[in-house]
Enzyme design. Sequence first.
Site, PDB file in Angstrom:
ATOM      1  CE  LYS A 290      -1.629   3.054   2.544  1.00  0.00           C
ATOM      2  NZ  LYS A 290      -1.779   4.283   1.819  1.00  0.00           N
TER       3      LYS A 290
ATOM      4  CD  GLU B 174      14.658   0.493   7.540  1.00  0.00           C
ATOM      5  OE1 GLU B 174      15.178   1.486   8.349  1.00  0.00           O
ATOM      6  OE2 GLU B 174      15.349  -0.594   7.350  1.00  0.00           O
TER       7      GLU B 174
ATOM      8  CB  CYS C 229      14.285   8.818   7.489  1.00  0.00           C
ATOM      9  SG  CYS C 229      14.872   7.621   6.195  1.00  0.00           S
TER      10      CYS C 229
ATOM     11  CD  GLU D 204      11.398  12.159  11.016  1.00  0.00           C
ATOM     12  OE1 GLU D 204      10.167  12.040  11.487  1.00  0.00           O
ATOM     13  OE2 GLU D 204      12.035  11.692  10.326  1.00  0.00           O
TER      14      GLU D 204
HETATM   15  P1  NAP Z   1       3.222   8.289   7.754  1.00  0.00           P
HETATM   16  O1  NAP Z   1       2.409   9.209   8.016  1.00  0.00           O
HETATM   17  O2  NAP Z   1       3.638   7.080   8.690  1.00  0.00           O
HETATM   18  O3  NAP Z   1       2.979   7.282   6.290  1.00  0.00           O
HETATM   19  C1  NAP Z   1       3.383   6.236   5.773  1.00  0.00           C
HETATM   20  C2  NAP Z   1       2.664   5.272   5.393  1.00  0.00           C
HETATM   21  O4  NAP Z   1       1.774   4.756   6.232  1.00  0.00           O
HETATM   22  C3  NAP Z   1       1.619   5.811   4.293  1.00  0.00           C
HETATM   23  O5  NAP Z   1       1.416   5.032   3.206  1.00  0.00           O
HETATM   24  C4  NAP Z   1       0.128   6.124   4.986  1.00  0.00           C
HETATM   25  O6  NAP Z   1      -0.811   5.818   4.256  1.00  0.00           O
HETATM   26  C5  NAP Z   1       0.439   4.926   5.957  1.00  0.00           C
HETATM   27  N1  NAP Z   1      -0.345   5.048   7.574  1.00  0.00           N
HETATM   28  C6  NAP Z   1      -0.844   6.062   7.870  1.00  0.00           C
HETATM   29  N2  NAP Z   1      -1.475   5.785   9.019  1.00  0.00           N
HETATM   30  C7  NAP Z   1      -1.455   4.645   9.349  1.00  0.00           C
HETATM   31  C8  NAP Z   1      -1.893   3.585  10.019  1.00  0.00           C
HETATM   32  N3  NAP Z   1      -2.526   4.020  10.945  1.00  0.00           N
HETATM   33  N4  NAP Z   1      -1.527   2.239   9.919  1.00  0.00           N
HETATM   34  C9  NAP Z   1      -1.063   1.819   8.785  1.00  0.00           C
HETATM   35  N5  NAP Z   1      -0.624   2.809   7.917  1.00  0.00           N
HETATM   36  C10 NAP Z   1      -0.750   3.933   8.216  1.00  0.00           C
HETATM   37  O7  NAP Z   1       4.536   8.718   7.346  1.00  0.00           O
HETATM   38  P2  NAP Z   1       5.008   9.781   6.171  1.00  0.00           P
HETATM   39  O8  NAP Z   1       4.709  11.173   7.006  1.00  0.00           O
HETATM   40  O9  NAP Z   1       4.343   9.620   4.661  1.00  0.00           O
HETATM   41  O10 NAP Z   1       6.619   9.745   5.931  1.00  0.00           O
HETATM   42  C11 NAP Z   1       7.667  10.239   6.600  1.00  0.00           C
HETATM   43  C12 NAP Z   1       7.995   9.639   7.785  1.00  0.00           C
HETATM   44  O11 NAP Z   1       8.772   8.304   7.165  1.00  0.00           O
HETATM   45  C13 NAP Z   1       9.255  10.204   8.445  1.00  0.00           C
HETATM   46  O12 NAP Z   1       9.056   9.882   9.853  1.00  0.00           O
HETATM   47  C14 NAP Z   1      10.339   9.467   8.033  1.00  0.00           C
HETATM   48  O13 NAP Z   1      11.544   9.747   8.782  1.00  0.00           O
HETATM   49  C15 NAP Z   1       9.904   8.011   8.026  1.00  0.00           C
HETATM   50  N6  NAP Z   1      10.957   7.456   6.891  1.00  0.00           N
HETATM   51  C16 NAP Z   1      11.833   6.553   7.146  1.00  0.00           C
HETATM   52  C17 NAP Z   1      12.665   6.007   6.252  1.00  0.00           C
HETATM   53  C18 NAP Z   1      13.692   4.846   7.048  1.00  0.00           C
HETATM   54  O14 NAP Z   1      14.147   4.073   6.302  1.00  0.00           O
HETATM   55  N7  NAP Z   1      13.755   4.588   8.242  1.00  0.00           N
HETATM   56  C19 NAP Z   1      12.663   6.081   5.092  1.00  0.00           C
HETATM   57  C20 NAP Z   1      11.748   7.202   4.608  1.00  0.00           C
HETATM   58  C21 NAP Z   1      10.964   7.641   5.409  1.00  0.00           C
HETATM   59  P3  NAP Z   1      -1.547   7.200   3.915  1.00  0.00           P
HETATM   60  O15 NAP Z   1      -0.939   7.795   2.760  1.00  0.00           O
HETATM   61  O16 NAP Z   1      -2.835   6.582   3.236  1.00  0.00           O
HETATM   62  O17 NAP Z   1      -1.953   8.066   5.076  1.00  0.00           O
END
Ligand code: NAP
Length: 465
Positions: free
Chosen positions: A157, A232, A266, A366
Site C-alpha cells: 500500500k 524503518e 529520514c 524530527e
Molecule cells: P506516515 O504518516 O507514517 O505514512 C507512511 C505510510 O503509512 C503511508 O502509506 C500512510 O498511508 C500509512 N499510514 C498512515 N497511518 C497508518 C496507520 N494507522 N496504519 C497503517 N498505515 C498507516 O509517514 P509519512 O509522513 O508518509 O513519511 C515520513 C516518515 O517516514 C518520516 O518519519 C520519515 O523519517 C519516515 N521514513 C523512514 C525511512 C527509513 O528508512 N527509516 C525512510 C523514509 C521515511 P496514507 O498515505 O494513506 O496516510
Amino acid sequence: MSTQFKVMNPATGELVKKVNYNTKEEIKQALENGHCAFKKWSKLNAHTRSKLLKGWSQIIQENKEEIAEVMTIENGKPLKESLGEVTYATSYIDWYAEEAIRIYGRTIPASTETKRIVVTKQPIGLVAAITPWNFPAAMMTRKAAPALAAGCAFIVKPAEETPLTTMKLIELAHEVGIPKDAIQCVNGKGPEVGALFTDSEYVRKITFTGSTPVGKSLIRNSADTVKHVTMELGGHAPLIVAEDADLDFAVTQTILSKFRNAGQTCVCANRVIVHESIVGVFSEKLTEAVNRLKVGNGMDEETDIGPIIHEKGFLKIVSQVKDAIEKGAEVLLGNKYNADKEQGYFFVHPTVLKNVDTTMNIMQEETFGPIVPITTFKELDEAVDIANSTPYGLAAYFFTNDYKVGTYLHDHLDFGIIGWNDGAPSGAHVPFGGMKESGLGREGGSEGIEPYLETKYLSIGHYDQ
Ligand code: NAP
C-alpha cells in the site's frame, strides 16, 4: 466515503490524477490471492526468480525518464533526484536478484553417529508492505526485491500522496512475467489498510517505512497473529563537525545530506553540532554555499529544492523555525516562504539558524524540511550527549580526520548508520536501519533478505552411515 482520492502536484497544486480506493472486499481478496500466489512463486527455482527480477530492473531502467517524471509530478522532488531514485530503486532489485541464488542452508555436525542435521531456509509467506511518499520507488523496491527473491509473495500500500510511481513499477513487474498476484498494489486509507494487513491470517510479515507512531501501532497490531515485522521509522540525524575537520568538504557533505528531497528524508542531517572554535567559519561557508541552491518546480532542471509535500509538513517547519527564533536562534539565511494554501503549494527557502540549543523544538522533533540548525560543543562527550539525546537512532554523521576522534564517535553514537566523512552512506549493498525508536531490522545488503526467510532445522534419526 469517497471511492477515489486525488493525487496532487505539490509544486503547482494542480490535480495530477484521481485514483480509485480499493474496497475492503477487494483488499481481502488481494490478500487471499497473494497467499495462493505464494504457493506457486515459492516453488519456482531461485534462478528463474532471479531472472525475472533482472528483467524487472531492466524494464524500469528502459522507462526511467517516464517514471522519474511521474515521481517529480506527484512528489515534487527535482527531476535529477527522481532519476537518481529510479537507479537507486533498481539497485535493490539487481542486488536481490543476485541474492536469490545465494540463499544457503547448512549442515551441523550431530552429537551422535546416528543422526544427520540439516538447516534450510524457506520463504516466510505473504509479505504486506506500507510505504511513505518521500521515496515512492526505492522504499517499495527495497522491500519487494528481497521478498520476491526469497520466494515470498508481496502486496504494497503506497502513500496516498504518491501512488503513481509505485503502481507504474508494479505494472512493469507484471509486464516482464512476475505473476500478477505475486506482487500487488492496493490503495486505501492507511489505518484501514493497515488493519486489514495486520488482521489477515495470510500475511506473515509486515514491512513498513514511515513515521514512528504509525510503526508502533503496526507492531502492536501484529502481536495478535505474531507476525514478523521490519520497521524503518523516523530519524533526527546529528552531524558533528570536529575541530580538525576539512571544512570545505564538511560543508559539501552537509548540503548533500541535508537538502535531498527538500530535507524530507529520514536520514537528513537535522542537528548540526560544530566545535565552538570553528563554528564561525563553518557557518559562513555553509551559508554561502546554501545560498546558491535554487528553489522551484522540480521539473525545472535548475531546481535544487522542490516543494514541501503538504500543508501539514509546511506548518511544522514554520513552527519549528518560529520557536527557535523566539528562543534565541539567529537567522543566517532563509526563513522565507512561498506558499499559497488556496493554490495548494508550499515552498520553504533553505534556512540556516545559528545559536540553536537543545531547548528548541527543532532539536527535539524530527525536522522534515530544508532547515539547518547549528549548535556548538566544546568537549567531544558533550557532542555525543547532544547527538544521542533523542529517541531516534537512524543515521549520524561526523567529520574529522583524527582517527581517535572518529573511533570514539563511532563507538559512542547510538545510531544504526554512521557516515564518517560521508554525507551519503546509503546503498543497496549495505544494511540500512535504525536503533531505538527508529526501527527494527535492516534493509539492504546480505542482512536485507534474512527477514523474509524462516530457518527450518531438520534432525534425521537412525541415519545409516
Ligand atoms: P506516515 O504518516 O507514517 O505514512 C507512511 C505510510 O503509512 C503511508 O502509506 C500512510 O498511508 C500509512 N499510514 C498512515 N497511518 C497508518 C496507520 N494507522 N496504519 C497503517 N498505515 C498507516 O509517514 P509519512 O509522513 O508518509 O513519511 C515520513 C516518515 O517516514 C518520516 O518519519 C520519515 O523519517 C519516515 N521514513 C523512514 C525511512 C527509513 O528508512 N527509516 C525512510 C523514509 C521515511 P496514507 O498515505 O494513506 O496516510
